[in-house]
Design a protein around this motif. Sequence first.
Motif, short mmCIF file in Angstrom:
data_model
loop_
_atom_site.label_atom_id
_atom_site.label_comp_id
_atom_site.label_asym_id
_atom_site.label_seq_id
_atom_site.Cartn_x
_atom_site.Cartn_y
_atom_site.Cartn_z
N LYS A 16 -3.99 1.64 8.22
CA LYS A 16 -4.65 2.14 7.03
C LYS A 16 -4.12 1.43 5.78
O LYS A 16 -3.00 0.92 5.78
N PRO A 17 -4.91 1.40 4.71
CA PRO A 17 -4.44 0.77 3.46
C PRO A 17 -3.18 1.45 2.95
O PRO A 17 -2.91 2.63 3.20
N ALA A 18 -2.40 0.69 2.20
CA ALA A 18 -1.15 1.20 1.64
C ALA A 18 -1.43 2.10 0.43
O ALA A 18 -2.44 1.94 -0.26
N HIS A 19 -0.53 3.04 0.20
CA HIS A 19 -0.56 3.83 -1.03
C HIS A 19 -0.08 2.94 -2.17
O HIS A 19 0.99 2.35 -2.09
N ASP A 20 -0.87 2.84 -3.21
CA ASP A 20 -0.60 1.94 -4.33
C ASP A 20 0.17 2.68 -5.42
O ASP A 20 -0.35 3.63 -6.01
N ILE A 21 1.39 2.22 -5.70
CA ILE A 21 2.22 2.87 -6.71
C ILE A 21 2.59 1.84 -7.77
O ILE A 21 3.32 0.88 -7.50
N LYS A 22 2.08 2.05 -8.98
CA LYS A 22 2.36 1.13 -10.08
C LYS A 22 3.72 1.46 -10.70
O LYS A 22 4.13 2.62 -10.76
#
Length: 450
Positions: free
Chosen positions: A212-218
Amino acid sequence: MTGRRRSFPRPFSHAPAVAIASAVVCTAAIASLLGGCGSLPGVSGNSGEKTPITVMTWAPEGTKATNMPGMPAMAEAYARWVNSQGGLSGHPLKVLTCNDHNDSVAAAQCAQQAADKGAVAVVGSYSLFGRSFLSPLEVNGIPFIGGYGASEEEFSSPLSYPVNGGQASLLAGNGRQLARNCERVALIRPDTIQGDQMPELLNSGLEKGKRKPAHDIKAPEDGTDYSGEVTRALQEVGADPSDAGTLASDGQSTGSCVTASLGDHTDAFFDSYRRLQKDRPKVHIASVLGSVNQSLVDRTGGASGPLEGAYLTGWYPVAGDARWEPMRKVIHDHAFGDNRIDPADQGVQTTWIAYTVLKALVQQLDDKGVTEITRHALQKALDRGDRAIDTGGLTPKLRWRDDDMLAVQDFPRIVNATVTYQAVQDGHLVAVQDGFVNVTKTLEERRTEG
């Protein structure tokens, strides 16, 4: 900046004395050197001395964001070495350096300075501001050889000749590497324009491995404390002790993984991670080379630090590989203890490879009887690609003909989309797979927004 020495006109009445003095010196010299008398520095005389080749290498130094001081320092050491060997096919090499200060205006100024000072190429440089520096290079016909690949424009400009696949190949490769072992992934990346591309690229590799796609954390690019981002990342991947380290039916780990790509500030992230993770189930951590290197592993505790076991993706062979020995020898013999140069740094390594390319190009032109190395001559040699350039096994052989360009959307100038898989074991970066991993298909088939 060091000013250029200027020759002021001398009074006419002094001319006979100068001529007499010159004649006396020439008469006293041995016969083999007679032809050299009267030659001006940097200009071919009867002695057969070839004209110097001037190039520039730039990188940011002393900024609050990512710094790459080792790149211009490596360029200077390379010039000292090659000139001690007689130059590039007999041409003395002159290296100009410039600090782009991680600033778009300064980057453009560096490029203009290269043009004004007669540089025939910009070699092995780092800048985030491709749009700013490539425009003046294109106007002046100056090839950009072997840039670090930090800006998207480096992979679209017809005057750019990259030696690696830039951020695109690193992140796609990191995604494929993590897909082998991670069921859930969180990506911590800069809240910048460059950072906005990272999730899509990492996800292309994860999806290739049916994850699954990664969780995006800015995160702030110049942060000093990433406790909030670490906490969120651990929550997103669900660091549950009941599933950490277990195996799926296909033999892959179903563990949780956190990967960070924050340049120079990745060490601050892992410091925050070390403090917060100790009260939670352990998760796998990962990054890309450039954000993590051996010196960071050493500074954070080596085998007992937070980076032990980390998965890392790079462009080139592991720093301890024998193929780097020529570079290490040049650093040892000609860098004079310059502590800006870390042989394990991918910026230093990219600069070495870029100058290896320049050396090969000059040799090719010399073989054809070209006596003056100009911007146009270099560009023509690069575009024609009569011979593939061997970098000593540090990359696949390189060419930049139209047929060599990969069909990668947004990055049409990529000719080398290979990466290497590494990991930290017993406090040292080691290769975890022999040879290069080609992520061309991963990049070509990735789904892009819009």
